[in-house]
Enzyme design. Sequence first.
Site, PDB file in Angstrom:
ATOM      1  N   THR A   1       0.831  -1.207   0.000  1.00 45.05           N
ATOM      2  CA  THR A   1       0.000   0.000   0.000  1.00 45.05           C
ATOM      3  C   THR A   1       0.866   1.258   0.000  1.00 45.05           C
ATOM      4  O   THR A   1       0.371   2.344  -0.293  1.00 45.05           O
ATOM      5  CB  THR A   1      -0.901   0.042   1.255  1.00 45.05           C
ATOM      6  OG1 THR A   1      -0.082  -0.247   2.388  1.00 45.05           O
ATOM      7  CG2 THR A   1      -2.018  -0.991   1.185  1.00 45.05           C
TER       8      THR A   1
ATOM      9  N   ASP B   1       9.731   0.908   4.936  1.00 45.15           N
ATOM     10  CA  ASP B   1      10.804   0.248   5.688  1.00 45.15           C
ATOM     11  C   ASP B   1      11.688   1.267   6.398  1.00 45.15           C
ATOM     12  O   ASP B   1      11.940   1.163   7.601  1.00 45.15           O
ATOM     13  CB  ASP B   1      11.662  -0.608   4.747  1.00 45.15           C
ATOM     14  CG  ASP B   1      10.831  -1.633   4.001  1.00 45.15           C
ATOM     15  OD1 ASP B   1       9.668  -1.847   4.382  1.00 45.15           O
ATOM     16  OD2 ASP B   1      11.352  -2.206   3.032  1.00 45.15           O
TER      17      ASP B   1
END
Length: 387
Positions: free
Chosen positions: A35, A174
Site C-alpha cells: 500500500t 521500511d
Amino acid sequence: MKDKILQKFAEVFGAEGDVKAYFAPGRVNLIGEHTDYNGGHVFPCALTIGTYGAARRRTDNKLRFYSMNFEKLGMIESSLDDLVSSKEAGWTNYPKGVMWAFGEKGMKVPSGMDLMLYGNIPNGSGLSSSASVEVLMGYILRDFFGFDVTNQDLALIGQFAENNYNKVNCGIMDQFAIAMGKKDNAIFLDTADLSFEYAPIVLEGAKIVIASSNKKRGLGDSKYNERRSECETALAELQEKVKINGLGDLDEETFEKYQSAIQDDVRRKRAKHAVYENQRTIRAVEALKANDVALFGQLMNASHVSLRDDYEVTGIELDTLVEEAWKVDGCIGSRMTGAGFGGCTVSIVKDEAIDSFIEKVGKAYEAKIGYAADFYVVEVGNGPVAL
Ligand code: GLA
C-alpha cells in the site's frame, strides 16, 4: 554486542582514535502490504534485532568497510570519490548509496571513514536489513558531521538512496519504520502525506512470531516493480473517471463503482488489493486500539488471502507457513509480511501456544517444502541509537 563489534573493529582497522558504536533496528509490517506506493496506510514496527555499526572518521577520503556477516569478503576499500553503484561493491552499495544521497541533498560528506557492521536480522528474510543499514549510515553521518536532518529525513534519504543508487523502487515504509521506531509501538503511517501516529502493541498474553521461509527473494525485485507499474496503470485508468491522487484515496464502495474503468482483469485485481488492504489497515488499527486483538488477527488473515489471490505475491512457501499457522489453536492471525515472493510471515500467537506453533508449523513446512523454516519470537523496539 557493543563490545564484540568494537573488538572486531580494533582487530581489523586498529584501535586508535575515537571509535563509536551504533544500532538501527529491522522492521516487521503487521498489516498494510503493498500500500505504501499507492498512497495508502501501513502499520509496521521496529524490532529489537537489527544492525550494529562501529565507525571512526578519517582525515582522507578513503572508505574502508567490513561486515562480520560476510567475513570471507574481508575489508572492502573505496573512496568518497567513487560513490557509484556497482555489482562488485556488493553490500557496500547500501552505505555508499546513503553517502551519495546526502551529497545529492546538498550535504556533501566531508571526510572518509572506517565502518564495521554486524546484523542479527536473518539474512534475506524480508525484515529490511538493507533499510536498517541505510538508516544506520544516515544516523552515523549526522552524528559525525552535524548534518541538520531529522529522523524522518533519514528515512527519506535512505529511500532516495535505495531508489536512485540501488535502483530498487521501494516505498517509504521500511526506512520510516526503522528511523521512527518506538519501543512497544507500531507506526500507523499514511504514506500519502507521511502523517503518522504511534499505536501501542498490547497483545495481552500473546506475542509476535516471525517465521522465515528461508526462500530468498531472487526474482522478487523485478516482480515488485511489475506490481508497482500495474497499480500505476490502474490508477491512471481510474483517474479518467474519478478524481483521486492514489489508490489509497478510494474506499471499497467507490472502487466497486468505478472499477470497470480498469481495462484488464489482472490489473483490476491488483488495484482491488491496494484499495481493500488500505481499508483493512485502517480498520485493524481501530481494532487494536479497542483491544480487539481477535479482530486484528482476522484482518491479518484476510490480508494474506488478498495478497495470495489478488496481488499474487505469496508462493507455496509463504502460503504453507500461513495456512499451517491458521490451523494451530492459539494462533490469532497470520500473514506474509514485506514484499513477498519469499521472506517471512508474521503471526500473533498466544503465549501458551508458541511452542506447539513452532513445532507444528515447522514440521508441516519441512515435510511439504523440503527444507526447514526458522522461527523468531520478536519484541518491538526503538529506532536508531548511539550505544
Ligand atoms: C518492500 C518495500 C516496501 C513495501 C513492501 C510491501 O518491503 O521495500 O516499501 O512496498 O515491500 O508492502
